[in-house]
Design a protein around this motif. Structure first.
Motif, PDB file in Angstrom:
ATOM      1  N   GLU A 176      10.343  -6.494  12.442  1.00 54.34           N
ATOM      2  CA  GLU A 176       9.025  -7.086  12.193  1.00 54.34           C
ATOM      3  C   GLU A 176       9.111  -8.316  11.290  1.00 54.34           C
ATOM      4  OE1 GLU A 176       6.081  -3.187  12.615  1.00 54.34           O
ATOM      5  OE2 GLU A 176       7.091  -3.587  10.707  1.00 54.34           O
ATOM      6  N   ILE A 177      10.124  -8.375  10.436  1.00 55.01           N
ATOM      7  CA  ILE A 177      10.289  -9.562   9.591  1.00 55.01           C
ATOM      8  C   ILE A 177      10.396 -10.809  10.454  1.00 55.01           C
ATOM      9  CG2 ILE A 177      11.945 -10.776   8.096  1.00 55.01           C
ATOM     10  CD1 ILE A 177      10.404  -8.890   6.457  1.00 55.01           C
ATOM     11  N   THR A 178      11.109 -10.719  11.557  1.00 54.30           N
ATOM     12  CA  THR A 178      11.275 -11.881  12.442  1.00 54.30           C
ATOM     13  C   THR A 178      10.201 -11.949  13.519  1.00 54.30           C
ATOM     14  OG1 THR A 178      12.839 -10.622  13.813  1.00 54.30           O
ATOM     15  CG2 THR A 178      13.763 -11.983  12.056  1.00 54.30           C
ATOM     16  N   ASP A 179       9.300 -10.973  13.553  1.00 55.11           N
ATOM     17  CA  ASP A 179       8.183 -10.967  14.498  1.00 55.11           C
ATOM     18  C   ASP A 179       6.937 -10.483  13.771  1.00 55.11           C
ATOM     19  OD1 ASP A 179       6.564 -11.010  16.708  1.00 55.11           O
ATOM     20  OD2 ASP A 179       7.479  -9.268  17.698  1.00 55.11           O
ATOM     21  N   PRO A 180       6.405 -11.312  12.850  1.00 54.36           N
ATOM     22  CA  PRO A 180       5.295 -10.859  11.993  1.00 54.36           C
ATOM     23  C   PRO A 180       4.055 -10.443  12.755  1.00 54.36           C
ATOM     24  CG  PRO A 180       5.661 -13.236  11.793  1.00 54.36           C
ATOM     25  CD  PRO A 180       6.817 -12.685  12.545  1.00 54.36           C
ATOM     26  N   ALA A 181       3.857 -10.986  13.959  1.00 53.23           N
ATOM     27  CA  ALA A 181       2.682 -10.587  14.734  1.00 53.23           C
ATOM     28  C   ALA A 181       2.716  -9.096  15.052  1.00 53.23           C
ATOM     29  CB  ALA A 181       2.607 -11.402  16.026  1.00 53.23           C
ATOM     30  N   THR A 182       3.919  -8.546  15.226  1.00 53.93           N
ATOM     31  CA  THR A 182       4.043  -7.113  15.490  1.00 53.93           C
ATOM     32  C   THR A 182       3.600  -6.301  14.265  1.00 53.93           C
ATOM     33  OG1 THR A 182       5.921  -7.540  16.960  1.00 53.93           O
ATOM     34  CG2 THR A 182       5.664  -5.289  16.156  1.00 53.93           C
ATOM     35  N   TRP A 183       3.980  -6.738  13.072  1.00 56.32           N
ATOM     36  CA  TRP A 183       3.551  -6.044  11.852  1.00 56.32           C
ATOM     37  C   TRP A 183       2.031  -6.143  11.704  1.00 56.32           C
ATOM     38  CZ3 TRP A 183       0.901  -7.483   7.453  1.00 56.32           C
ATOM     39  CH2 TRP A 183       0.913  -6.557   6.399  1.00 56.32           C
ATOM     40  N   ILE A 184       1.475  -7.319  11.946  1.00 56.22           N
ATOM     41  CA  ILE A 184       0.024  -7.497  11.835  1.00 56.22           C
ATOM     42  C   ILE A 184      -0.698  -6.547  12.791  1.00 56.22           C
ATOM     43  CG2 ILE A 184      -1.885  -9.105  12.208  1.00 56.22           C
ATOM     44  CD1 ILE A 184       0.016 -11.357  11.305  1.00 56.22           C
ATOM     45  N   HIS A 185      -0.200  -6.452  14.003  1.00 56.90           N
ATOM     46  CA  HIS A 185      -0.833  -5.550  14.992  1.00 56.90           C
ATOM     47  C   HIS A 185      -0.720  -4.107  14.549  1.00 56.90           C
ATOM     48  CE1 HIS A 185      -2.210  -4.089  18.873  1.00 56.90           C
ATOM     49  NE2 HIS A 185      -1.164  -3.285  18.929  1.00 56.90           N
ATOM     50  N   ARG A 186       0.435  -3.706  14.022  1.00 59.69           N
ATOM     51  CA  ARG A 186       0.635  -2.315  13.607  1.00 59.69           C
ATOM     52  C   ARG A 186      -0.264  -1.946  12.428  1.00 59.69           C
ATOM     53  NH1 ARG A 186       3.962   0.291   9.829  1.00 59.69           N
ATOM     54  NH2 ARG A 186       5.208  -1.571   9.347  1.00 59.69           N
ATOM     55  N   VAL A 187      -0.389  -2.860  11.465  1.00 57.98           N
ATOM     56  CA  VAL A 187      -1.102  -2.537  10.225  1.00 57.98           C
ATOM     57  C   VAL A 187      -2.590  -2.850  10.314  1.00 57.98           C
ATOM     58  CG1 VAL A 187      -1.269  -3.131   7.769  1.00 57.98           C
ATOM     59  CG2 VAL A 187       0.971  -2.813   8.834  1.00 57.98           C
ATOM     60  N   HIS A 188      -2.934  -3.958  10.955  1.00 56.91           N
ATOM     61  CA  HIS A 188      -4.329  -4.407  10.965  1.00 56.91           C
ATOM     62  C   HIS A 188      -5.024  -4.199  12.312  1.00 56.91           C
ATOM     63  CE1 HIS A 188      -4.256  -6.134   6.947  1.00 56.91           C
ATOM     64  NE2 HIS A 188      -3.058  -6.620   7.220  1.00 56.91           N
ATOM     65  N   GLY A 189      -4.262  -3.733  13.311  1.00 53.77           N
ATOM     66  CA  GLY A 189      -4.862  -3.431  14.607  1.00 53.77           C
ATOM     67  C   GLY A 189      -5.219  -4.652  15.431  1.00 53.77           C
ATOM     68  N   SER A 242       0.814  -1.221   0.000  1.00 61.83           N
ATOM     69  CA  SER A 242       0.000   0.000   0.000  1.00 61.83           C
ATOM     70  C   SER A 242       0.842   1.263   0.000  1.00 61.83           C
ATOM     71  CB  SER A 242      -0.938   0.004   1.213  1.00 61.83           C
ATOM     72  OG  SER A 242      -1.796  -1.123   1.186  1.00 61.83           O
ATOM     73  N   GLY A 243       2.034   1.191   0.517  1.00 64.48           N
ATOM     74  CA  GLY A 243       2.926   2.347   0.580  1.00 64.48           C
ATOM     75  C   GLY A 243       4.150   2.003   1.401  1.00 64.48           C
ATOM     76  N   PRO A 244       5.215   2.784   1.277  1.00 66.11           N
ATOM     77  CA  PRO A 244       6.451   2.477   2.007  1.00 66.11           C
ATOM     78  C   PRO A 244       6.255   2.331   3.506  1.00 66.11           C
ATOM     79  CG  PRO A 244       6.847   4.176   0.351  1.00 66.11           C
ATOM     80  CD  PRO A 244       5.361   3.967   0.400  1.00 66.11           C
ATOM     81  N   GLU A 245       5.315   3.103   4.062  1.00 68.41           N
ATOM     82  CA  GLU A 245       5.112   3.050   5.507  1.00 68.41           C
ATOM     83  C   GLU A 245       4.516   1.722   5.969  1.00 68.41           C
ATOM     84  OE1 GLU A 245       1.414   5.117   3.788  1.00 68.41           O
ATOM     85  OE2 GLU A 245       3.569   4.940   3.361  1.00 68.41           O
TER      86      GLU A 245
END
Length: 364
Positions: free
Chosen positions: A351-364, A341-344
């Motif tokens: 986050e690559i090694t902790d995908p749950a953190t990315w999911i929480h940041r992006v999808h809440g 969706s964008g660089p941000e």
């Protein structure tokens, strides 16, 4: 091929002299492989689009099947374009020549060294999508290169069906082509990230060497015999040493490049296996044997892989694929596609090694 840091003509001529000949294959078999790869380069992208949901309305262009010298020329052109694009975004004075990491190395000398690297990689690379390579005779950039002799040699070494392996390779490279063509900001963002890294790398050799003692202390075993970078972990490889010598800002710039590269490689590895079963019946056998082959090789080969960062790239495949798999299993492919969706929205290296953190940041 002009570039402000590397004489790529010297690189190509050096690599051409050093590169080994490909496997000896009967002409009829070679012709079949070339025809199949051209066909699969189109069919594979169709399957990738169905799996990822990306680029549904984009035209599909047949890939370029090349020999080892053809790959050398294509890779050099692409690297020249990428380097110049990155330098256009970087605030670096290459004319000072006072021992800086970039300016202190003559372009011809850099070309010889780059040529030696290309000669080694030219026997290993199966294919690549180069978003920066100019297309001969056309006013656009981006070429999918499939290195026929390397694909044939790998298929023979793995003892797997030829057409299955050819399609499997095309699935990976077609995913890369789709990533850059379906995500309009990605090419420029990648070049800008490399430019940031080059900017942060600027500095005297003395500044870098001044950090060596601290790096050595970090690598030295502690009193309990464990490495200081983590109890029970192996000592860092070449990438780890480089990172220990970096300043915090350099490390942050490298983290951004490593994160996006890991995402792109891992996503492609995930997609090629996800598509696999319906179009590549032996995909599980190919994956198992190919993974074993990635880790193998003689002592010299393993040393060269480490020095050239190839082993680090292999780890990128595994980490990026694990990130992609976890996200897709949790929020589906549509949820994963938020990364485009964008660089941000790109994952950080952490986050690559902790995908749950990315999911929480992006999808809440």
């Amino acid at each position: 091929m002009g570039s402000r840091t590397v004489d790529w003509n010297v690189a190509v001529s050096t690599a051409t002299r050093l590169i080994k000949a490909g496997p000896s294959v009967p002409r009829a078999e070679a012709d079949r492989a070339v025809r199949a790869l051209r066909e699969f380069s189109v069919r594979a992208e169709t399957h990738v689009r169905e799996t990822t949901g990306l680029g549904q309305d984009l035209p599909v262009v047949e890939g370029d099947v090349v020999d080892r010298p053809g790959w050398l020329h294509g890779a050099a052109r692409g690297l020249a374009e990428l380097t110049d694009a990155a330098l256009d975004t970087a605030d670096i004075d290459l004319e000072r020549g006072n021992g800086e990491l970039l300016g202190g190395l003559g372009s011809r000398s850099a070309g010889v060294q780059a040529g030696a690297v290309l000669a080694y990689l030219g026997t290993k690379v199966l294919g690549q999508y180069d978003p920066f390579a100019p297309v001969p005779g056309e006013d656009r950039s981006g070429r999918l290169l499939l290195v026929a002799p390397n694909i044939v040699a790998a298929q023979q070494a793995l003892e797997v069906p030829d057409e299955d392996f050819q399609m499997w390779v095309c699935l990976h490279e077609s995913t890369h082509r789709l990533q850059f063509n379906a995500v309009p900001w990605l090419r420029e963002h990648f070049a800008a990230g490399l430019g940031d890294l080059l900017t942060e790398m600027e500095g005297s050799v003395g500044e870098v060497l001044s950090r060596v003692p601290a790096a050595v202390r970090e690598m030295r075993p502690g009193r309990d015999g464990n490495e200081r970078h983590g109890a029970g972990e192996p000592s860092p490889g070449m990438l780890g040493v480089i990172e220990l010598l970096q300043s915090p800002r350099q490390r942050a710039a490298m983290d951004r490049i490593i994160a996006i590269s890991t995402l792109l490689e891992g996503h492609a590895d995930h997609v090629m296996d996800a598509v696999g079963p319906q179009v590549v019946p032996t995909v599980h056998t190919i994956r198992k044997r190919f993974t074993e082959r990635r880790a193998g090789g003689g002592l010299l080969d393993r040393l060269l892989r480490s020095l050239l960062g190839v082993d680090a790239k292999i780890k990128q495949y595994a980490q990026g694929a694990a990130f992609t798999r976890h996200v897709v299993d949790t929020v589906g492919m549509e949820g994963f596609n938020a990364v485009w969706s964008g660089p941000e929205y790109l994952p950080s290296r952490a986050e690559i090694t902790d995908p749950a953190t990315w999911i929480h940041r992006v999808h809440g």
